[in-house]
Scaffold this motif. Structure first.
Motif, mmCIF file in Angstrom:
data_model
loop_
_atom_site.group_PDB
_atom_site.id
_atom_site.type_symbol
_atom_site.label_atom_id
_atom_site.label_comp_id
_atom_site.label_asym_id
_atom_site.label_seq_id
_atom_site.Cartn_x
_atom_site.Cartn_y
_atom_site.Cartn_z
ATOM 1 N N ILE A 31 0.831 -1.218 0.000
ATOM 2 C CA ILE A 31 0.000 0.000 0.000
ATOM 3 C C ILE A 31 0.863 1.264 0.000
ATOM 4 C CG2 ILE A 31 -1.993 -1.106 1.098
ATOM 5 C CD1 ILE A 31 -1.045 0.107 3.780
ATOM 6 N N ILE A 71 3.370 4.040 4.874
ATOM 7 C CA ILE A 71 2.308 4.302 5.844
ATOM 8 C C ILE A 71 2.097 5.807 6.004
ATOM 9 C CG2 ILE A 71 1.660 4.136 8.294
ATOM 10 C CD1 ILE A 71 3.304 1.526 8.410
ATOM 11 N N GLU A 90 -4.916 3.658 12.646
ATOM 12 C CA GLU A 90 -6.007 3.924 13.585
ATOM 13 C C GLU A 90 -6.406 2.616 14.264
ATOM 14 O OE1 GLU A 90 -8.748 6.490 15.497
ATOM 15 O OE2 GLU A 90 -7.369 7.090 13.893
ATOM 16 N N THR A 128 -6.642 -0.219 11.307
ATOM 17 C CA THR A 128 -6.616 0.249 9.916
ATOM 18 C C THR A 128 -5.290 0.927 9.640
ATOM 19 O OG1 THR A 128 -9.014 0.620 9.898
ATOM 20 C CG2 THR A 128 -7.712 1.719 8.189
ATOM 21 N N SER A 135 -3.388 2.951 6.774
ATOM 22 C CA SER A 135 -3.563 3.675 5.511
ATOM 23 C C SER A 135 -2.199 3.965 4.902
ATOM 24 C CB SER A 135 -4.309 4.993 5.751
ATOM 25 O OG SER A 135 -5.574 4.755 6.326
ATOM 26 N N GLU A 172 0.016 5.210 1.042
ATOM 27 C CA GLU A 172 -0.041 6.124 -0.096
ATOM 28 C C GLU A 172 -0.898 5.573 -1.235
ATOM 29 O OE1 GLU A 172 4.315 8.151 -0.248
ATOM 30 O OE2 GLU A 172 4.259 5.959 -0.399
ATOM 31 N N GLY A 210 -3.258 2.763 -0.798
ATOM 32 C CA GLY A 210 -4.338 1.885 -0.361
ATOM 33 C C GLY A 210 -4.353 1.735 1.146
ATOM 34 N N SER A 211 -5.147 0.762 1.617
ATOM 35 C CA SER A 211 -5.255 0.550 3.056
ATOM 36 C C SER A 211 -5.447 -0.934 3.357
ATOM 37 C CB SER A 211 -6.415 1.347 3.646
ATOM 38 O OG SER A 211 -7.654 0.862 3.143
ATOM 39 N N LEU A 246 -7.140 -3.375 6.511
ATOM 40 C CA LEU A 246 -7.899 -3.472 7.756
ATOM 41 C C LEU A 246 -7.650 -4.850 8.363
ATOM 42 C CD1 LEU A 246 -10.162 -2.531 9.777
ATOM 43 C CD2 LEU A 246 -11.793 -3.627 8.208
ATOM 44 N N GLU A 284 -7.702 -2.813 0.519
ATOM 45 C CA GLU A 284 -8.388 -1.934 -0.430
ATOM 46 C C GLU A 284 -7.340 -1.170 -1.212
ATOM 47 O OE1 GLU A 284 -11.769 0.286 0.633
ATOM 48 O OE2 GLU A 284 -12.399 -1.064 2.227
ATOM 49 N N LYS A 285 -7.380 -1.342 -2.527
ATOM 50 C CA LYS A 285 -6.322 -0.774 -3.369
ATOM 51 C C LYS A 285 -6.826 -0.656 -4.809
ATOM 52 C CE LYS A 285 -1.587 -1.968 -4.762
ATOM 53 N NZ LYS A 285 -0.527 -3.006 -4.633
ATOM 54 N N ARG A 299 -11.433 -4.343 -3.497
ATOM 55 C CA ARG A 299 -11.449 -4.754 -2.091
ATOM 56 C C ARG A 299 -11.280 -6.269 -2.027
ATOM 57 N NH1 ARG A 299 -15.444 -5.866 1.976
ATOM 58 N NH2 ARG A 299 -15.025 -4.745 3.960
#
Length: 348
Positions: A149, A152, A156, A251, A253, A255, A257-258, A260, A273-274, A278
């Motif tokens: 992703i 960083i 969260e 979570t 996050s 640059e 995507g993210s 979970l 998620e990118k 998903r």
């Protein structure tokens, strides 16, 4: 039959009970001895887990013949926070490897003193931090390190553990090294160090206090420097809540995507998620959460390793440095008799 590592427990409370559940599943370790101060509780514990030896004498517990432990090969320190340093130091000085429950000590100075003693005695020392050994958390870190992703930019999470002064008295007492951050917030502090690979550049903490002076709630924000895996100025935010149960998902996050992770302490899956897509990644572990770290501890010792590659004790010392900064930012500084390296009167 392959050799099993014999572990002796100092303390026989609920954390030792959880550990013994893991030992029953593990293939390379067995519970062989208990040291505790309450004879009735100790006897019941040894009978429950078929542990062959128990005593209230530290000397007898750590007894050796011809350089080999009579009752155990390694020590698991499962006492309350304020006695971790003293108990671990006694075991290390006797030449035994130590598995040390979180938080490893009450201060960074104590942690560094244990590290130096372990190196002096040439014995293995490791912090117990079970979430780090679960497949989902290992995979989360691998994905971040692989650049899945990008760097960083934010993390969260929250730690929820409903507690009260009657059932969880040690957490609400200053004299036992209690407090929400030390007791359960350590999981978030450790996770953030694991994912970012660095201590934060700045620390902010809004604490809620109990009448005894310990914290019972925290809202923490860390800011990070630029690194290979972290964007400069990235922030991590977490809450520590002892008044209720809640969602402890994580979570991360980046640059591009993210990710979970469904739960901080007992993760079973990740969601990536990118690029508008998903993807669910299942990483269920299917075994009791303590089993993985105990097997790792035993493997390291049986194989003659001097350090864990999952949680090196040098990193545990750095985590305690961040813990001290986070406590101070919130306005909580423990008394010197709890944080110093002068060993207090023995308490099991």
């Amino acid at each position: 039959m392959e050799k099993k590592l014999r572990i002796g427990f100092i303390g026989c409370g609920w954390i030792a009970d959880w550990a013994c559940r893991g030992i029953k599943e593990a293939e390379n370790v067995t519970a062989s001895a208990v040291l505790a101060r309450n004879p009735e509780k100790m006897k019941a514990f040894t009978e429950k887990y078929e542990i062959p030896f128990y005593t209230d004498s530290m000397e007898e517990f750590l007894k050796k013949e011809k350089g080999v432990g009579v009752h155990l090969d390694a020590v698991y320190v499962a006492t309350t926070n304020e006695s971790h340093f003293t108990m671990a130091m006694k075991a290390l000085r006797a030449g035994f490897p130590v598995f040390l429950e979180k938080p490893v000590t009450m201060s960074a100075a104590q942690a560094r003193a244990l590290k130096e003693e372990a190196q002096r005695q040439k014995v293995f020392l490791m912090e117990g931090m079970w979430p780090r050994f679960l497949p989902a958390q290992l995979l989360l870190r691998e994905m971040i390190r692989a650049g899945e992703i990008g760097k960083i930019i934010g993390i969260e999470t929250a730690v929820y553990c409903k507690m009260n002064p009657v059932d969880n008295a040690r957490v609400f007492k200053m004299e036992t090294g209690g407090g929400a951050l030390m007791d359960v917030g350590i999981y978030a502090v450790s996770l953030l160090r694991y994912l970012t690979g660095q201590n934060p550049e700045s620390v902010h903490n809004q604490m809620e206090f109990y009448e005894t002076g310990v914290d019972i709630g925290d809202e923490v924000t860390y800011t990070y420097r630029e690194s290979e895996f972290v964007k400069g100025g990235a922030k991590a935010h977490f809450r520590v809540v002892t008044s209720d149960w809640g969602n402890s998902a994580v979570t991360v996050s980046g640059e591009r995507g993210s990710i979970l992770m469904d739960d901080m302490s007992d993760a079973q899956s990740l969601i990536l998620e990118k690029e508008g897509e998903r993807r669910l990644i299942r990483a269920a572990h299917g075994r009791w959460r303590f089993t993985y770290q105990l097997e790792h501890f035993a493997d390291c010792i049986l194989e003659g390793r001097k350090e864990s590659w999952v949680i090196p004790f040098a990193e545990s010392c750095e985590i305690m440095e961040t813990m001290e900064r986070t406590l101070e930012a919130g306005g909580l500084v423990y008394p010197g008799e709890l944080t110093g390296i002068e060993e207090p009167e023995e308490r099991i």
